[in-house]
Design a protein around this motif. Structure first.
Motif, PDB file in Angstrom:
ATOM      1  N   GLY A  98      31.858 -26.845 -30.107  1.00 57.36           N
ATOM      2  CA  GLY A  98      31.574 -26.319 -28.777  1.00 57.36           C
ATOM      3  C   GLY A  98      30.212 -26.695 -28.249  1.00 57.36           C
ATOM      4  O   GLY A  98      30.054 -27.004 -27.073  1.00 57.36           O
ATOM      5  N   ALA A  99      29.218 -26.705 -29.120  1.00 61.24           N
ATOM      6  CA  ALA A  99      27.850 -26.982 -28.685  1.00 61.24           C
ATOM      7  C   ALA A  99      27.432 -28.414 -28.969  1.00 61.24           C
ATOM      8  O   ALA A  99      26.260 -28.734 -28.893  1.00 61.24           O
ATOM      9  CB  ALA A  99      26.888 -26.021 -29.380  1.00 61.24           C
ATOM     10  N   GLY A 100      28.372 -29.260 -29.268  1.00 63.39           N
ATOM     11  CA  GLY A 100      28.057 -30.643 -29.602  1.00 63.39           C
ATOM     12  C   GLY A 100      28.064 -31.552 -28.388  1.00 63.39           C
ATOM     13  O   GLY A 100      28.305 -31.127 -27.257  1.00 63.39           O
ATOM     14  N   THR A 101      27.800 -32.803 -28.634  1.00 64.61           N
ATOM     15  CA  THR A 101      27.785 -33.796 -27.572  1.00 64.61           C
ATOM     16  C   THR A 101      29.176 -33.913 -26.951  1.00 64.61           C
ATOM     17  O   THR A 101      30.170 -34.051 -27.663  1.00 64.61           O
ATOM     18  CB  THR A 101      27.360 -35.158 -28.123  1.00 64.61           C
ATOM     19  OG1 THR A 101      26.062 -35.031 -28.703  1.00 64.61           O
ATOM     20  CG2 THR A 101      27.327 -36.200 -27.018  1.00 64.61           C
ATOM     21  N   GLN A 102      29.222 -33.878 -25.646  1.00 66.05           N
ATOM     22  CA  GLN A 102      30.491 -34.000 -24.937  1.00 66.05           C
ATOM     23  C   GLN A 102      30.709 -35.452 -24.524  1.00 66.05           C
ATOM     24  O   GLN A 102      29.801 -36.096 -23.995  1.00 66.05           O
ATOM     25  CB  GLN A 102      30.495 -33.094 -23.708  1.00 66.05           C
ATOM     26  CG  GLN A 102      30.441 -31.615 -24.076  1.00 66.05           C
ATOM     27  CD  GLN A 102      30.397 -30.719 -22.866  1.00 66.05           C
ATOM     28  OE1 GLN A 102      30.852 -31.083 -21.781  1.00 66.05           O
ATOM     29  NE2 GLN A 102      29.849 -29.527 -23.027  1.00 66.05           N
ATOM     30  N   TYR A 103      31.922 -35.930 -24.757  1.00 65.46           N
ATOM     31  CA  TYR A 103      32.302 -37.281 -24.392  1.00 65.46           C
ATOM     32  C   TYR A 103      33.306 -37.196 -23.249  1.00 65.46           C
ATOM     33  O   TYR A 103      34.323 -36.507 -23.365  1.00 65.46           O
ATOM     34  CB  TYR A 103      32.890 -38.017 -25.598  1.00 65.46           C
ATOM     35  CG  TYR A 103      31.864 -38.220 -26.688  1.00 65.46           C
ATOM     36  CD1 TYR A 103      31.666 -37.251 -27.676  1.00 65.46           C
ATOM     37  CD2 TYR A 103      31.063 -39.357 -26.719  1.00 65.46           C
ATOM     38  CE1 TYR A 103      30.702 -37.418 -28.664  1.00 65.46           C
ATOM     39  CE2 TYR A 103      30.101 -39.534 -27.708  1.00 65.46           C
ATOM     40  CZ  TYR A 103      29.924 -38.555 -28.665  1.00 65.46           C
ATOM     41  OH  TYR A 103      28.970 -38.728 -29.644  1.00 65.46           O
ATOM     42  N   PHE A 104      32.987 -37.918 -22.188  1.00 60.92           N
ATOM     43  CA  PHE A 104      33.761 -37.805 -20.959  1.00 60.92           C
ATOM     44  C   PHE A 104      34.831 -38.884 -20.841  1.00 60.92           C
ATOM     45  O   PHE A 104      34.645 -40.026 -21.289  1.00 60.92           O
ATOM     46  CB  PHE A 104      32.832 -37.905 -19.744  1.00 60.92           C
ATOM     47  CG  PHE A 104      32.001 -36.678 -19.504  1.00 60.92           C
ATOM     48  CD1 PHE A 104      30.914 -36.380 -20.309  1.00 60.92           C
ATOM     49  CD2 PHE A 104      32.321 -35.802 -18.481  1.00 60.92           C
ATOM     50  CE1 PHE A 104      30.151 -35.245 -20.093  1.00 60.92           C
ATOM     51  CE2 PHE A 104      31.567 -34.670 -18.256  1.00 60.92           C
ATOM     52  CZ  PHE A 104      30.482 -34.386 -19.057  1.00 60.92           C
TER      53      PHE A 104
ATOM     54  N   TRP B  35      21.010 -37.453 -22.710  1.00 61.74           N
ATOM     55  CA  TRP B  35      20.982 -38.347 -21.556  1.00 61.74           C
ATOM     56  C   TRP B  35      22.353 -39.000 -21.427  1.00 61.74           C
ATOM     57  O   TRP B  35      22.905 -39.521 -22.394  1.00 61.74           O
ATOM     58  CB  TRP B  35      19.922 -39.424 -21.712  1.00 61.74           C
ATOM     59  CG  TRP B  35      18.535 -38.970 -21.356  1.00 61.74           C
ATOM     60  CD1 TRP B  35      17.534 -38.625 -22.218  1.00 61.74           C
ATOM     61  CD2 TRP B  35      17.983 -38.830 -20.042  1.00 61.74           C
ATOM     62  NE1 TRP B  35      16.403 -38.275 -21.520  1.00 61.74           N
ATOM     63  CE2 TRP B  35      16.648 -38.391 -20.190  1.00 61.74           C
ATOM     64  CE3 TRP B  35      18.492 -39.033 -18.756  1.00 61.74           C
ATOM     65  CZ2 TRP B  35      15.814 -38.151 -19.096  1.00 61.74           C
ATOM     66  CZ3 TRP B  35      17.661 -38.799 -17.670  1.00 61.74           C
ATOM     67  CH2 TRP B  35      16.333 -38.358 -17.845  1.00 61.74           C
ATOM     68  N   TYR B  36      22.853 -38.974 -20.183  1.00 66.48           N
ATOM     69  CA  TYR B  36      24.111 -39.630 -19.864  1.00 66.48           C
ATOM     70  C   TYR B  36      23.869 -40.706 -18.811  1.00 66.48           C
ATOM     71  O   TYR B  36      23.004 -40.569 -17.940  1.00 66.48           O
ATOM     72  CB  TYR B  36      25.129 -38.638 -19.294  1.00 66.48           C
ATOM     73  CG  TYR B  36      25.766 -37.709 -20.302  1.00 66.48           C
ATOM     74  CD1 TYR B  36      25.224 -36.446 -20.556  1.00 66.48           C
ATOM     75  CD2 TYR B  36      26.915 -38.077 -20.989  1.00 66.48           C
ATOM     76  CE1 TYR B  36      25.818 -35.587 -21.473  1.00 66.48           C
ATOM     77  CE2 TYR B  36      27.514 -37.213 -21.907  1.00 66.48           C
ATOM     78  CZ  TYR B  36      26.959 -35.979 -22.137  1.00 66.48           C
ATOM     79  OH  TYR B  36      27.544 -35.134 -23.040  1.00 66.48           O
ATOM     80  N   LYS B  37      24.680 -41.740 -18.890  1.00 62.48           N
ATOM     81  CA  LYS B  37      24.673 -42.825 -17.900  1.00 62.48           C
ATOM     82  C   LYS B  37      26.024 -42.824 -17.205  1.00 62.48           C
ATOM     83  O   LYS B  37      27.061 -42.775 -17.861  1.00 62.48           O
ATOM     84  CB  LYS B  37      24.454 -44.163 -18.609  1.00 62.48           C
ATOM     85  CG  LYS B  37      24.644 -45.404 -17.734  1.00 62.48           C
ATOM     86  CD  LYS B  37      24.596 -46.664 -18.597  1.00 62.48           C
ATOM     87  CE  LYS B  37      24.796 -47.920 -17.769  1.00 62.48           C
ATOM     88  NZ  LYS B  37      24.823 -49.151 -18.624  1.00 62.48           N
ATOM     89  N   PRO B  44      30.587 -39.998 -17.069  1.00 62.40           N
ATOM     90  CA  PRO B  44      29.295 -40.015 -17.760  1.00 62.40           C
ATOM     91  C   PRO B  44      29.455 -40.511 -19.195  1.00 62.40           C
ATOM     92  O   PRO B  44      30.369 -40.098 -19.910  1.00 62.40           O
ATOM     93  CB  PRO B  44      28.862 -38.546 -17.716  1.00 62.40           C
ATOM     94  CG  PRO B  44      29.581 -37.966 -16.537  1.00 62.40           C
ATOM     95  CD  PRO B  44      30.903 -38.664 -16.518  1.00 62.40           C
ATOM     96  N   GLN B  45      28.568 -41.386 -19.571  1.00 55.53           N
ATOM     97  CA  GLN B  45      28.609 -41.982 -20.900  1.00 55.53           C
ATOM     98  C   GLN B  45      27.389 -41.537 -21.691  1.00 55.53           C
ATOM     99  O   GLN B  45      26.262 -41.671 -21.221  1.00 55.53           O
ATOM    100  CB  GLN B  45      28.646 -43.507 -20.770  1.00 55.53           C
ATOM    101  CG  GLN B  45      28.590 -44.269 -22.083  1.00 55.53           C
ATOM    102  CD  GLN B  45      28.410 -45.764 -21.869  1.00 55.53           C
ATOM    103  OE1 GLN B  45      28.303 -46.247 -20.744  1.00 55.53           O
ATOM    104  NE2 GLN B  45      28.360 -46.509 -22.962  1.00 55.53           N
ATOM    105  N   PHE B  46      27.628 -41.018 -22.890  1.00 56.82           N
ATOM    106  CA  PHE B  46      26.525 -40.583 -23.751  1.00 56.82           C
ATOM    107  C   PHE B  46      25.616 -41.759 -24.088  1.00 56.82           C
ATOM    108  O   PHE B  46      26.069 -42.836 -24.441  1.00 56.82           O
ATOM    109  CB  PHE B  46      27.097 -39.988 -25.042  1.00 56.82           C
ATOM    110  CG  PHE B  46      26.085 -39.714 -26.105  1.00 56.82           C
ATOM    111  CD1 PHE B  46      25.849 -40.635 -27.121  1.00 56.82           C
ATOM    112  CD2 PHE B  46      25.363 -38.543 -26.104  1.00 56.82           C
ATOM    113  CE1 PHE B  46      24.917 -40.394 -28.117  1.00 56.82           C
ATOM    114  CE2 PHE B  46      24.426 -38.288 -27.095  1.00 56.82           C
ATOM    115  CZ  PHE B  46      24.201 -39.207 -28.099  1.00 56.82           C
TER     116      PHE B  46
END
Lengths: 113, 112
Positions: A98-104, B35-37, B44-46
């Motif tokens: 839940g608190a980790g890096t989100q990937y879109f 930071w995202y791009k 948005p890309q990590f």
């Protein structure tokens, strides 16, 4: 790694119609997020699922919006009935925790006429 | 309420130069920053992240600096390339909270 998959990529519909957006999170991720992005408001969190359970839906604009996550590999965001002000880009994101890096995902560009 | 903000909404640089994108945050309790791009038409890309127990982290051509004293975060891109042209967002997470608070974004334009 296929990343987060969203469909459709573009959707044009008329006011009053039902719209269903789909998302497949990254395999193994237990958290899924739906966002909406507009020029005026930026990125807004709509709803957050953890282990397929909705944890926070406070960002859902109104009752016309609903989201489901029937299993760990699929989620839908439905708008019924749609209105022109719903026009935006809708993103799905997933994270390992839940608190980790989100990937879109690549987003669904919705236009309601 | 407290939020993440950006000093510069736009940044234009020459190809090959180094770029620095800044971000101010107001919540001193935030302990994780990303930071995202975002390129046109994409999600948005990590790019890189940093935890509050660090003040610097390096990736491939990118470096993130965290100054907790003044609540400032920066993204440095070395030898900026045309492919770096995008909107850059900083985001913060507080503790075990899942909510990402995004800044408004900075548009980076790389001139050939």
């Amino acid at each position: 790694d296929a990343g987060v998959i969203q469909s459709p990529r573009h959707e044009v519909t008329e006011m009053g119609q039902e719209v269903t957006l789909r998302c497949k999170p990254i395999s193994g991720h237990n958290s899924l997020f739906w966002y909406r992005q507009t020029m005026m408001r930026g990125l807004e969190l709509l709803i957050y699922f953890n282990n397929n359970v909705p944890i926070d839906d406070s960002g859902m604009p109104e009752d016309r919006f609903s989201a489901k996550m029937p299993n760990a590999s699929f989620s839908t965001l439905k708008i019924q009935p749609s209105e022109p002000r719903d026009s935006a880009v809708y993103f799905c994101a997933s994270s390992a925790t839940g608190a980790g890096t989100q990937y879109f995902g690549p987003g669904t560009r919705l236009l309601v006429l | 309420g407290e939020s993440v903000g950006l000093h510069l909404p736009t940044l234009s640089v020459q190809e090959g130069d180094n770029s620095i994108i800044n971000c101010a945050y107001s919540n001193s309790a935030s302990d994780y920053f990303i930071w995202y791009k975002q390129e046109s038409g994409k999600g948005p890309q990590f790019i890189i992240d940093i935890r509050s127990n660090m003040d610097k982290r390096q990736g491939q051509r990118v470096t993130v600096l965290l100054n907790k004293t003044v609540k400032h975060l920066s993204l440095q891109i070395a030898a900026t390339q045309p492919g770096d042209s995008a909107v850059y967002f900083c985001a913060e997470i507080l503790g075990s909270n899942y909510k990402l608070t995004f800044g408004k974004g900075t548009l980076l334009t790389v001139n050939p």
